[in-house]
Scaffold this active site. Structure first.
Site, PDB file in Angstrom:
ATOM      1  N   LYS A 116       9.346  50.423  45.225  1.00  0.00           N
ATOM      2  CA  LYS A 116      10.235  50.890  46.293  1.00  0.00           C
ATOM      3  C   LYS A 116       9.451  51.283  47.543  1.00  0.00           C
ATOM      4  O   LYS A 116       9.846  50.978  48.667  1.00  0.00           O
ATOM      5  CB  LYS A 116      11.086  52.061  45.802  1.00  0.00           C
ATOM      6  CG  LYS A 116      12.205  51.675  44.856  1.00  0.00           C
ATOM      7  CD  LYS A 116      13.047  52.885  44.499  1.00  0.00           C
ATOM      8  CE  LYS A 116      14.303  52.485  43.736  1.00  0.00           C
ATOM      9  NZ  LYS A 116      14.025  51.832  42.464  1.00  0.00           N
ATOM     10  N   GLU A 200      13.062  60.930  50.613  1.00  0.00           N
ATOM     11  CA  GLU A 200      13.969  60.424  51.641  1.00  0.00           C
ATOM     12  C   GLU A 200      15.012  61.476  52.001  1.00  0.00           C
ATOM     13  O   GLU A 200      15.351  62.342  51.187  1.00  0.00           O
ATOM     14  CB  GLU A 200      14.690  59.162  51.168  1.00  0.00           C
ATOM     15  CG  GLU A 200      13.797  57.964  50.991  1.00  0.00           C
ATOM     16  CD  GLU A 200      14.577  56.730  50.562  1.00  0.00           C
ATOM     17  OE1 GLU A 200      14.025  55.638  50.715  1.00  0.00           O
ATOM     18  OE2 GLU A 200      15.717  56.857  50.085  1.00  0.00           O
ATOM     19  N   HIS A 235      24.655  57.123  39.210  1.00  0.00           N
ATOM     20  CA  HIS A 235      23.963  56.050  39.938  1.00  0.00           C
ATOM     21  C   HIS A 235      24.180  54.672  39.316  1.00  0.00           C
ATOM     22  O   HIS A 235      23.444  53.734  39.632  1.00  0.00           O
ATOM     23  CB  HIS A 235      22.459  56.344  40.034  1.00  0.00           C
ATOM     24  CG  HIS A 235      22.141  57.679  40.645  1.00  0.00           C
ATOM     25  ND1 HIS A 235      22.330  57.950  41.985  1.00  0.00           N
ATOM     26  CD2 HIS A 235      21.672  58.833  40.087  1.00  0.00           C
ATOM     27  CE1 HIS A 235      21.971  59.194  42.229  1.00  0.00           C
ATOM     28  NE2 HIS A 235      21.579  59.750  41.105  1.00  0.00           N
ATOM     29  N   ARG A 292      17.401  39.070  41.806  1.00  0.00           N
ATOM     30  CA  ARG A 292      18.123  38.344  40.750  1.00  0.00           C
ATOM     31  C   ARG A 292      19.589  38.263  41.129  1.00  0.00           C
ATOM     32  O   ARG A 292      20.012  38.820  42.144  1.00  0.00           O
ATOM     33  CB  ARG A 292      17.990  39.077  39.408  1.00  0.00           C
ATOM     34  CG  ARG A 292      18.446  40.553  39.493  1.00  0.00           C
ATOM     35  CD  ARG A 292      18.433  41.236  38.166  1.00  0.00           C
ATOM     36  NE  ARG A 292      18.601  42.671  38.271  1.00  0.00           N
ATOM     37  CZ  ARG A 292      19.758  43.305  38.445  1.00  0.00           C
ATOM     38  NH1 ARG A 292      20.865  42.593  38.571  1.00  0.00           N
ATOM     39  NH2 ARG A 292      19.833  44.613  38.504  1.00  0.00           N
TER      40      ARG A 292
END
Length: 670
Positions: A116, A200, A235, A292
């Site tokens: 990430k 973040e 999530h 994907r």
């Protein structure tokens, strides 16, 4: 074009790929584990090869074995589906080294997007918008806290190598940062073997919007518009729709172009998804890229009239993209609901067992690749059939239910109706929860954000209630109708008919049903045109209006009522009004002597593995003393003594697999 491909996956995606390949004249090879020997994907492929035991690490994650099978069967390419090896760069390299085609992006693209933090640094250089935060390599706790203080709270800590909601913590205050960081790192190292995190800004009421991108090996790259995947639990996505509600054309174009820039930055080829987190004001930021095909790809197919699996096969073969950007218009609105074997009322605990009955909505064929979309499109993508088992070894998704409408209002109505027609007996499902979610004010009005489920707990998780009179009437009528059809020894002999007719006086009987709320004693009195039902001093006339298999329509007093009743032994599963009621019929004649015959045998609450035997044959035990511990779906379940007594015999050993309801030991109460 390829003549034969191997599908390195299972479940609905393997069935989906096989269906497209067959339509294109391509033969398919399935791989399967010992647990999947009778699975649907094995049946629908042209060939099938066993690759190992049930555990994924011993079967579907054995890349070298899968490549060996592909070469032995003459397959020219491997389609990885999603999950398992689909984003494994080493596997993609090994496929290519073996002289086969990997139907997916280059390994270099996977590696670029696999971290990430590295991906966000790359996206920054490609002018893709990023959430304010720190994505660097410095991991000193005091330094990370300084970065969080600079960004401003709340902040989100996220495992750099993470996914699926693991390794994530929201920190509201500076003084809570260090404890949250330590917890996040522990989970990250446990789940991914890497404790690196990024920091973040945590957005308030964000939406999760993703862009479907597709690139070929000839330099072509397009976006097939967006999907809104904001409705999530822990999530993980629950509902997906396309296009995103309230998306203006200029923002759609900006997000699409940003997604294409992201794909080009990593030299992408094939199907991919660029995921963005979006503010309520319309600003958006890059989150990650899934290298994907996504589970929710059907909603994109529905609104664009494309078959993304066919695109994958053509691009992998070296062909150009079937359509250019200006040819990808949006037609109507599509919604997907993921039907899972889980219990929403118990924290979405996975449920395992056999699909004793499975009624799916009437699927209307959807003509992929057509210029217009079928206005009655209803689609069910599933990797299981009635009679199959949901095992503890794999993801418990039963099916994806996808609907299309000319607009969102019509799509919502179709989804609600389709969920009413989706009925499963044998294990817990989230179908009733999905119906409440779709019909709820928040989703139906498109008041969307990733906290929608948490914000609407009271309406989405109403308290359980006793079965209403209508459900009991449906169960009672289903029982009496069954007796009428199957009880007559001679149809021509009125005396052998089980219709309740009597020469003199009324025929009255009492039926007893039970659920978690207690017993229901229902009085039934025969009348010429039906029955009269009596419960808790409520007396209503019942008249059967129509019957089609398990579907019943009746008149209860002045009220018209319809529903479906599926009988499984003594359990009557009543589906009516969007709810599923399970009522146990108490037939004392049918079960006379069963308690004595059972000999006090304690049974397995679900299929699983015996991990500990604490009891010994011939030993006395006290009430509540643990006797056997079973493991299912990575959770332990303890079977305890129901009373003081004697363990007469232990029937299983540690490591044994046990079926649902199997007696574990013989027990004699004191």
């Amino acid at each position: 074009m390829f003549t034969k491909i191997l599908i390195a996956n299972r479940g609905e995606i393997a069935c989906r790929v096989a269906a497209t390949a067959r339509r294109m004249g391509i033969r398919t090879v399935a791989v399967y584990s010992e647990a999947d020997a009778g699975a649907k994907h094995v049946a629908v492929c042209d060939e099938a090869v066993l690759i190992g035991p049930a555990a994924a690490k011993d079967s579907y994650l054995r890349g070298s074995k899968i490549i060996e099978v592909a070469k032995a069967t003459g397959a020219q390419a491997i389609h990885p589906g999603y999950g398992f090896l689909s984003e494994n760069a080493e596997f993609a390299d090994a496929v290519q080294a073996a002289g086969l085609v990997f139907i997916g992006p280059p390994a270099s693209s996977m590696r670029a997007m696999g971290s990430k933090s590295a991906a966000k640094q790359l996206m920054e250089s490609a002018n893709v918008p990023l959430v304010p935060g720190y994505h660097g390599d410095e991991q000193d706790p005091s330094f990370l806290r300084q970065q969080a203080d600079r960004i401003g709270y709340p902040v989100l800590l996220k495992a750099s190598a993470g996914g699926g909601g693991k390794g994530m913590r929201v920190v509201e205050r500076s003084e809570d940062f260090e404890a949250a960081l330590a917890s996040c790192k522990r989970e990250a190292i446990s789940s991914f073997g890497d404790d690196k995190v990024l920091v973040e800004k945590y957005l308030i009421r964000p939406r999760h919007i993703e862009i479907q991108v597709f690139a070929d090996s000839l330099g072509g790259c397009v976006y097939l518009h967006e999907r809104d995947c904001s409705v999530q639990r822990r999530h993980q996505k629950v509902l997906e729709e396309a296009p995103a509600p309230g998306m203006p054309a200029d923002r759609r174009a900006a997000m699409g172009e940003a997604a294409v820039n992201a794909a080009r930055a990593v030299g992408y080829v094939g199907a991919g998804t660029v995921e963005f987190i979006a503010n309520q004001d319309g600003s958006f930021y890059f989150m990650e890229m899934n290298t994907r095909l996504q589970v929710e790809h059907p909603v994109t197919e529905m609104i664009t009239g494309t078959d993304l699996v066919e695109w994958q096969l053509r691009v992998a073969f070296g062909e150009p993209l079937p359509k250019k950007q200006h040819e990808l218009a949006i037609h109507g609105h599509a919604i997907e609901a993921r039907v899972y074997a889980e219990n929403p009322e118990k924290g979405f605990l996975p449920s395992i067992g056999t699909l004793r009955h499975m009624d799916v909505p009437l699927a209307v064929a959807f003509e992929l690749g057509a210029d217009s979309v079928n206005p009655a499109a209803v689609r069910v993508d599933s990797g299981v059939r009635e009679g199959d088992a949901i095992s503890p070894f794999y993801d418990p998704m039963i099916a994806k239910l996808i609907v299309w409408g000319a607009d969102r209002t019509q799509a919502l109505a179709r989804m609600s109706q389709a969920l009413s027609e989706f009925r499963i007996v044998g294990l817990a499902t989230n179908i009733a929860f999905l119906k409440r979610l779709v019909e709820g004010e928040a989703f139906s009005s498109a008041d969307l954000d990733t906290g929608l489920i948490e914000r609407n707990q009271s309406s989405l998780f109403p308290p359980a209630a006793p079965a209403p009179l209508g459900a009991l009437a449906l169960a009672a009528l289903a029982l009496t109708n069954h007796e009428t059809v199957h009880g007559a020894a001679n149809d021509a002999d009125p005396w052998s008919q089980a219709r309740g007719w009597r020469m003199n006086g009324d025929y009255r009987r009492t039926l007893s049903f039970t659920d978690e709320f207690g017993d229901y004693r229902i009085g039934l009195t025969y009348r010429n045109s039906g029955w009269e039902i009596d419960l808790d001093k409520q007396r209503q006339r019942i008249e059967l209006v129509s019957q089609n298999s398990a579907e019943l329509a009746l008149r209860l007093g002045e009220t018209a009522l319809h529903g479906c009743v599926r009988r499984d032994g003594d359990a009557f599963h009543v589906f009516t009004g969007g709810r599923h009621h399970t009522l146990t019929y108490n037939d004392p004649m049918a079960h006379a002597g069963e308690i004595e015959a059972a000999g006090g045998r304690l049974t397995a609450p679900m299929p699983g593995k015996v991990v500990a035997v604490l009891a010994q044959s011939g030993k006395d035990v006290k009430k509540g003393e643990p006797l056997v511990i079973m493991e299912a779906m990575k959770m332990e379940h303890t079977i305890s003594a129901p009373s003081d007594g004697l363990v007469e015999e232990v029937l299983y050993e540690v490591g044994d697999q046990v079926a649902d309801g199997a007696p574990l030991l013989a027990f004699k109460a004191a």
